[in-house]
Design a protein around this motif. Structure first.
Motif, PDB file in Angstrom:
ATOM      1  N   TYR A 159       1.526  12.108   0.805  1.00  0.00           N
ATOM      2  CA  TYR A 159       1.279  13.265   1.654  1.00  0.00           C
ATOM      3  C   TYR A 159       1.999  14.480   1.080  1.00  0.00           C
ATOM      4  N   ASN A 188      -5.573   7.083   6.670  1.00  0.00           N
ATOM      5  CA  ASN A 188      -4.792   8.304   6.687  1.00  0.00           C
ATOM      6  C   ASN A 188      -4.513   8.785   8.091  1.00  0.00           C
ATOM      7  N   TYR A 209       3.504   2.509   8.897  1.00  0.00           N
ATOM      8  CA  TYR A 209       4.014   3.352   7.820  1.00  0.00           C
ATOM      9  C   TYR A 209       5.537   3.360   7.818  1.00  0.00           C
ATOM     10  N   PHE A 250      -2.606  14.493   4.038  1.00  0.00           N
ATOM     11  CA  PHE A 250      -2.913  13.312   3.244  1.00  0.00           C
ATOM     12  C   PHE A 250      -3.500  13.690   1.895  1.00  0.00           C
ATOM     13  N   THR A 272       0.847  -1.197   0.000  1.00  0.00           N
ATOM     14  CA  THR A 272       0.000   0.000   0.000  1.00  0.00           C
ATOM     15  C   THR A 272       0.882   1.246   0.000  1.00  0.00           C
ATOM     16  N   THR A 296      -4.003  -1.239   4.437  1.00  0.00           N
ATOM     17  CA  THR A 296      -4.390   0.166   4.313  1.00  0.00           C
ATOM     18  C   THR A 296      -4.352   0.946   5.619  1.00  0.00           C
ATOM     19  N   PRO A 353      -2.634   2.823   8.753  1.00  0.00           N
ATOM     20  CA  PRO A 353      -1.341   3.521   8.832  1.00  0.00           C
ATOM     21  C   PRO A 353      -0.524   3.118  10.045  1.00  0.00           C
ATOM     22  N   GLN A 370      -4.432   7.397  -1.118  1.00  0.00           N
ATOM     23  CA  GLN A 370      -3.833   6.101  -0.827  1.00  0.00           C
ATOM     24  C   GLN A 370      -4.184   5.107  -1.938  1.00  0.00           C
ATOM     25  N   SER A 414       0.723   5.499   0.309  1.00  0.00           N
ATOM     26  CA  SER A 414      -0.027   6.719   0.630  1.00  0.00           C
ATOM     27  C   SER A 414       0.851   7.923   0.325  1.00  0.00           C
ATOM     28  N   GLU A 448      -7.316   3.651  -6.123  1.00  0.00           N
ATOM     29  CA  GLU A 448      -7.348   4.701  -5.112  1.00  0.00           C
ATOM     30  C   GLU A 448      -8.401   4.315  -4.072  1.00  0.00           C
TER      31      GLU A 448
END
Lengths: 113, 114
Positions: A35, B101, A102, A45, A31, A97, A99, A48, A33, A54
């Motif tokens: 920023y 997020n 990360y 953000f 995944t 997905t 976070p 993602q 993402s 998306e």
């Protein structure tokens, strides 16, 4: 070594132009993402990508678009660049997905003149 | 909308001083909380995270944070800072009901004088 590779590291573009930024995720992550970190601000953000789609999007206009490839790498495209798009663009990869795990890249510094 | 506030923009300390960086969030639901650090010229790295359980969380490099639900706060602490702690620190929140997020604060720059 962040494990996440972003290219290029720096970029200067003119207003109205288009730009493509690239991200290779950490090995084992599926995944990506994206920023945006403007000067003096925290990362914000953008969107993602998971399974080449998306999955979630932040409050950014349609000028910002992306893509994820079968090898999990990703691109961020910005059309019709504005001066306000000048920022550090960060890519974060994760397994799944959420976070929670990360790993961030070092970013691409985009300057729009 | 969720938001994260970090009270201090720039903190300057001498080595061995104690550190506390404030972080408050606005969201009534269940959240996960994070502190990230960005050393000069490096990528964002996770210092610590809180999901549930003991509200006092220990992270890497001697950092800890306390979650106080009634105050919507998640302050970062370190008893004795070192010059190598000079960096920018970001508090972040994730709504457990959402997908993937993080919402970040604006960051606090910490400068430690040797």
């Amino acid at each position: 070594d962040a494990g996440v590779t972003q290219s290029p590291t720096h970029l200067i573009k003119t207003r109205g132009q288009q730009v493509t930024l690239r991200c290779s995720p950490k090995s084992g992550h599926d995944t990506v993402s994206w920023y945006q970190q403007a000067l003096g601000q925290g990362p914000q953000f953008i969107f993602q990508y998971y399974e080449e789609e998306e999955r979630q999007r932040g409050n950014f206009p349609d000028r910002f678009s992306g893509h994820q490839f079968p090898n999990y790498s990703s691109e961020l495209n910005v059309n019709a660049l504005l001066l306000g798009d000048s920022a550090l663009y960060l890519c974060a990869s994760s397994l799944g997905t959420r976070p929670y795990g990360y790993t961030f890249g070092s970013g691409t510094r985009l300057t729009v003149v | 909308a969720q938001s994260v506030s970090q009270h201090n923009h720039h903190v300057i300390l001498s080595e061995a001083a104690s550190l506390e960086l404030g972080c408050n969030y606005s969201y009534g639901g269940t959240v996960n909380l994070f502190w990230y650090v960005q050393y000069p010229g490096q990528h964002l790295q996770l210092l610590l995270k809180y999901f549930s359980g003991d509200p006092l969380v220990k992270g890497i490099k001697g950092f800890e944070a306390e979650f106080i639900k009634s105050k919507f706060s998640f302050n970062l602490r370190k008893p004795s800072v070192q010059w190598s702690d000079t960096a920018e620190y970001f508090c972040a929140v994730n709504d457990r009901g959402s997908q993937g997020n993080l919402i970040f604060g604006k960051g606090t720059k910490l400068s430690v004088k040797p």
